[in-house]
Design a protein around this motif. Sequence first.
Motif, mmCIF file in Angstrom:
data_model
loop_
_atom_site.group_PDB
_atom_site.id
_atom_site.type_symbol
_atom_site.label_atom_id
_atom_site.label_comp_id
_atom_site.label_asym_id
_atom_site.label_seq_id
_atom_site.Cartn_x
_atom_site.Cartn_y
_atom_site.Cartn_z
ATOM 1 N N LYS A 2 11.809 65.825 19.944
ATOM 2 C CA LYS A 2 12.664 65.168 20.921
ATOM 3 C C LYS A 2 14.084 65.703 20.831
ATOM 4 O O LYS A 2 14.583 66.017 19.756
ATOM 5 N N LYS A 3 14.700 65.763 22.012
ATOM 6 C CA LYS A 3 16.107 66.138 22.047
ATOM 7 C C LYS A 3 16.917 64.945 21.572
ATOM 8 O O LYS A 3 16.599 63.803 21.910
ATOM 9 N N PRO A 4 17.945 65.205 20.797
ATOM 10 C CA PRO A 4 18.789 64.074 20.394
ATOM 11 C C PRO A 4 19.504 63.510 21.624
ATOM 12 O O PRO A 4 19.903 64.251 22.514
ATOM 13 N N LYS A 5 19.598 62.188 21.665
ATOM 14 C CA LYS A 5 20.280 61.544 22.784
ATOM 15 C C LYS A 5 21.768 61.870 22.731
ATOM 16 O O LYS A 5 22.371 61.876 21.661
ATOM 17 N N LYS A 6 22.302 62.121 23.909
ATOM 18 C CA LYS A 6 23.741 62.318 23.991
ATOM 19 C C LYS A 6 24.410 60.974 23.817
ATOM 20 O O LYS A 6 23.948 59.967 24.347
ATOM 21 N N LYS A 7 25.482 60.970 23.093
ATOM 22 C CA LYS A 7 26.221 59.731 22.925
ATOM 23 C C LYS A 7 26.969 59.431 24.213
ATOM 24 O O LYS A 7 27.573 60.309 24.810
ATOM 25 N N ARG A 8 26.853 58.209 24.613
ATOM 26 C CA ARG A 8 27.550 57.779 25.818
ATOM 27 C C ARG A 8 29.036 57.680 25.517
ATOM 28 O O ARG A 8 29.454 57.122 24.501
ATOM 29 N N ALA A 9 29.832 58.221 26.407
ATOM 30 C CA ALA A 9 31.279 58.158 26.229
ATOM 31 C C ALA A 9 31.730 56.696 26.249
ATOM 32 O O ALA A 9 31.136 55.862 26.921
ATOM 33 N N ASP A 10 32.778 56.413 25.507
ATOM 34 C CA ASP A 10 33.324 55.066 25.479
ATOM 35 C C ASP A 10 33.846 54.730 26.867
ATOM 36 O O ASP A 10 34.713 55.399 27.395
ATOM 37 N N ARG A 11 33.266 53.721 27.469
ATOM 38 C CA ARG A 11 33.640 53.355 28.829
ATOM 39 C C ARG A 11 34.410 52.037 28.865
ATOM 40 O O ARG A 11 34.505 51.395 29.899
ATOM 41 N N SER A 12 34.945 51.628 27.743
ATOM 42 C CA SER A 12 35.706 50.385 27.743
ATOM 43 C C SER A 12 37.016 50.583 28.504
ATOM 44 O O SER A 12 37.510 51.691 28.663
ATOM 45 N N ALA A 13 37.548 49.483 28.990
ATOM 46 C CA ALA A 13 38.757 49.516 29.809
ATOM 47 C C ALA A 13 39.937 50.080 29.031
ATOM 48 O O ALA A 13 40.084 49.853 27.834
ATOM 49 N N THR A 14 40.758 50.818 29.743
ATOM 50 C CA THR A 14 41.978 51.375 29.171
ATOM 51 C C THR A 14 43.174 50.577 29.688
ATOM 52 O O THR A 14 43.033 49.736 30.590
ATOM 53 N N GLU A 15 44.333 50.858 29.151
ATOM 54 C CA GLU A 15 45.554 50.201 29.624
ATOM 55 C C GLU A 15 45.754 50.458 31.117
ATOM 56 O O GLU A 15 46.148 49.570 31.864
ATOM 57 N N THR A 16 45.426 51.658 31.553
ATOM 58 C CA THR A 16 45.556 51.992 32.971
ATOM 59 C C THR A 16 44.633 51.127 33.828
ATOM 60 O O THR A 16 45.020 50.684 34.915
ATOM 61 N N ASP A 17 43.416 50.857 33.354
ATOM 62 C CA ASP A 17 42.495 49.990 34.092
ATOM 63 C C ASP A 17 43.093 48.596 34.279
ATOM 64 O O ASP A 17 42.964 47.995 35.341
ATOM 65 N N PHE A 18 43.766 48.100 33.248
ATOM 66 C CA PHE A 18 44.396 46.782 33.340
ATOM 67 C C PHE A 18 45.560 46.797 34.327
ATOM 68 O O PHE A 18 45.743 45.857 35.101
ATOM 69 N N VAL A 19 46.341 47.878 34.311
ATOM 70 C CA VAL A 19 47.470 48.012 35.235
ATOM 71 C C VAL A 19 46.967 48.067 36.679
ATOM 72 O O VAL A 19 47.492 47.386 37.557
ATOM 73 N N VAL A 20 45.941 48.873 36.933
ATOM 74 C CA VAL A 20 45.385 48.996 38.286
ATOM 75 C C VAL A 20 44.862 47.638 38.751
ATOM 76 O O VAL A 20 45.144 47.204 39.874
ATOM 77 N N GLY A 21 44.131 46.950 37.913
ATOM 78 C CA GLY A 21 43.608 45.633 38.268
ATOM 79 C C GLY A 21 44.714 44.634 38.568
ATOM 80 O O GLY A 21 44.629 43.864 39.536
ATOM 81 N N ALA A 22 45.759 44.660 37.760
ATOM 82 C CA ALA A 22 46.884 43.753 37.980
ATOM 83 C C ALA A 22 47.573 44.058 39.309
ATOM 84 O O ALA A 22 48.007 43.142 40.022
ATOM 85 N N ASN A 23 47.651 45.323 39.659
ATOM 86 C CA ASN A 23 48.266 45.688 40.940
ATOM 87 C C ASN A 23 47.398 45.286 42.123
ATOM 88 O O ASN A 23 47.921 44.903 43.166
ATOM 89 N N VAL A 24 46.086 45.337 41.967
ATOM 90 C CA VAL A 24 45.200 44.833 43.020
ATOM 91 C C VAL A 24 45.454 43.340 43.197
ATOM 92 O O VAL A 24 45.613 42.858 44.326
ATOM 93 N N ARG A 25 45.517 42.614 42.108
ATOM 94 C CA ARG A 25 45.765 41.168 42.166
ATOM 95 C C ARG A 25 47.117 40.884 42.823
ATOM 96 O O ARG A 25 47.244 39.999 43.671
ATOM 97 N N ARG A 26 48.152 41.648 42.456
ATOM 98 C CA ARG A 26 49.485 41.451 43.020
ATOM 99 C C ARG A 26 49.483 41.696 44.533
ATOM 100 O O ARG A 26 50.010 40.889 45.297
ATOM 101 N N LEU A 27 48.861 42.787 44.961
ATOM 102 C CA LEU A 27 48.804 43.088 46.392
ATOM 103 C C LEU A 27 48.023 42.019 47.161
ATOM 104 O O LEU A 27 48.406 41.627 48.267
ATOM 105 N N ARG A 28 46.950 41.548 46.554
ATOM 106 C CA ARG A 28 46.161 40.485 47.192
ATOM 107 C C ARG A 28 47.003 39.221 47.334
ATOM 108 O O ARG A 28 47.017 38.580 48.398
ATOM 109 N N ALA A 29 47.741 38.870 46.292
ATOM 110 C CA ALA A 29 48.583 37.671 46.328
ATOM 111 C C ALA A 29 49.709 37.824 47.356
ATOM 112 O O ALA A 29 49.996 36.887 48.108
ATOM 113 N N GLU A 30 50.317 39.011 47.404
ATOM 114 C CA GLU A 30 51.383 39.252 48.381
ATOM 115 C C GLU A 30 50.859 39.151 49.809
ATOM 116 O O GLU A 30 51.576 38.721 50.704
#
Length: 125
Positions: A2-30
């Motif tokens: 068997k071929k060894p499984k490739k490790k899945r890249a870490d897909r956890s949220a980054t600081e940028t993901d939090f910033v983008v989400g917060a800006n979506v929320r801000r625009l929605r509220a505005e």
Amino acid sequence: MKKPKKKRADRSATETDFVVGANVRRLRAEAELTLAELAAALSISHQQLQKYETGANRISAGMLYELARFFAQPVDAFFEGSEDPEAEDADLIRARRKCHAIIERTSSRETLELMAKVIRSMSGD
């Protein structure tokens, strides 16, 4: 063998993901939209939108494009706050974007012409 499984890249949220989400929320509220209203306009569930806003789920490039179109904002508006805060006056940027969003949602030519007259008279041009 068997071929060894490739490790899945870490897909956890980054600081940028939090910033983008917060800006979506801000625009929605505005825009004075509920989660359900914006989600319906984007053809997603309000739960999914809430996950985007909190950074629990990453926003795809396609969804980011749809959000930018909906709010009549450049894509980079969603990254506001992740760069140098002294680059430009953030309050001025927000005020311009808020005005731009109102203008983009206006469908009457007559109303737009009146808005242009008011803006011109206030700016002194």
